[in-house]
Design a protein around this motif. Sequence first.
Motif, mmCIF file in Angstrom:
data_model
loop_
_atom_site.group_PDB
_atom_site.id
_atom_site.type_symbol
_atom_site.label_atom_id
_atom_site.label_comp_id
_atom_site.label_asym_id
_atom_site.label_seq_id
_atom_site.Cartn_x
_atom_site.Cartn_y
_atom_site.Cartn_z
ATOM 1 N N SER A 1 4.124 5.353 6.582
ATOM 2 C CA SER A 1 3.789 5.391 8.011
ATOM 3 C C SER A 1 4.129 4.087 8.724
ATOM 4 O O SER A 1 4.949 4.061 9.636
ATOM 5 C CB SER A 1 2.308 5.713 8.198
ATOM 6 N N THR A 2 3.535 2.994 8.290
ATOM 7 C CA THR A 2 3.762 1.699 8.946
ATOM 8 C C THR A 2 4.005 0.606 7.911
ATOM 9 O O THR A 2 3.185 -0.308 7.748
ATOM 10 C CB THR A 2 2.558 1.303 9.827
ATOM 11 N N PRO A 3 5.122 0.684 7.201
ATOM 12 C CA PRO A 3 5.388 -0.333 6.174
ATOM 13 C C PRO A 3 5.578 -1.719 6.768
ATOM 14 O O PRO A 3 6.009 -1.867 7.913
ATOM 15 C CB PRO A 3 6.684 0.164 5.512
ATOM 16 N N THR A 4 5.298 -2.713 5.956
ATOM 17 C CA THR A 4 5.367 -4.095 6.422
ATOM 18 C C THR A 4 6.790 -4.628 6.474
ATOM 19 O O THR A 4 7.142 -5.384 7.383
ATOM 20 C CB THR A 4 4.522 -4.990 5.493
ATOM 21 N N SER B 1 0.817 -1.209 0.000
ATOM 22 C CA SER B 1 0.000 0.000 0.000
ATOM 23 C C SER B 1 0.855 1.265 0.000
ATOM 24 O O SER B 1 1.698 1.466 0.874
ATOM 25 C CB SER B 1 -0.897 0.005 1.239
ATOM 26 N N TYR B 2 0.629 2.149 -0.966
ATOM 27 C CA TYR B 2 1.338 3.431 -1.003
ATOM 28 C C TYR B 2 0.949 4.287 0.194
ATOM 29 O O TYR B 2 1.774 5.022 0.738
ATOM 30 C CB TYR B 2 1.002 4.153 -2.304
ATOM 31 N N ALA B 3 -0.296 4.167 0.626
ATOM 32 C CA ALA B 3 -0.752 4.944 1.784
ATOM 33 C C ALA B 3 -0.041 4.501 3.054
ATOM 34 O O ALA B 3 0.203 5.300 3.951
ATOM 35 C CB ALA B 3 -2.260 4.798 1.954
ATOM 36 N N ARG B 4 0.300 3.248 3.148
ATOM 37 C CA ARG B 4 0.901 2.713 4.363
ATOM 38 C C ARG B 4 2.418 2.791 4.364
ATOM 39 O O ARG B 4 3.028 2.804 5.441
ATOM 40 C CB ARG B 4 0.451 1.265 4.538
#
Length: 121
Positions: free
Chosen positions: A106-109, A100-103
């Motif tokens: 902030s909270t990348p996997t 997700s580009y949105a994630r």
Amino acid sequence: QVQLVESGGGLVQAGGSLRLSCAASGRTFSSFAMGWFRQAPGKERQFVAAISSSGLRRYADSVKGRFTISRDNAKNTVYLQMNSLKPEDTALYYCAADASYARVSSTPTYWGQGTQVTVSS
């Protein structure tokens, strides 16, 4: 699963440039959003830049106009070109990935292990 390996850090004088690279494993690299973060001693990890699978980019205000994020899907690699470096850019720089580009900002996997950038005054 995605594995990320950063390289390109080092010691540079203020005003100089460095290019960081992040090599990613996996066949789905082109579909992932990629990002860079940094953490200075005694400070929290902070977002630096991100690029979507389609090439959209976003930057932290502190690096806008100086840093450029790019990707080469054929090489499964994302780059961070850093120009006009300042002592306050000194930090451990991490590569990150997320579907997700949105994630990713902030909270990348997925995270790499980091590469040290030191800017001397």
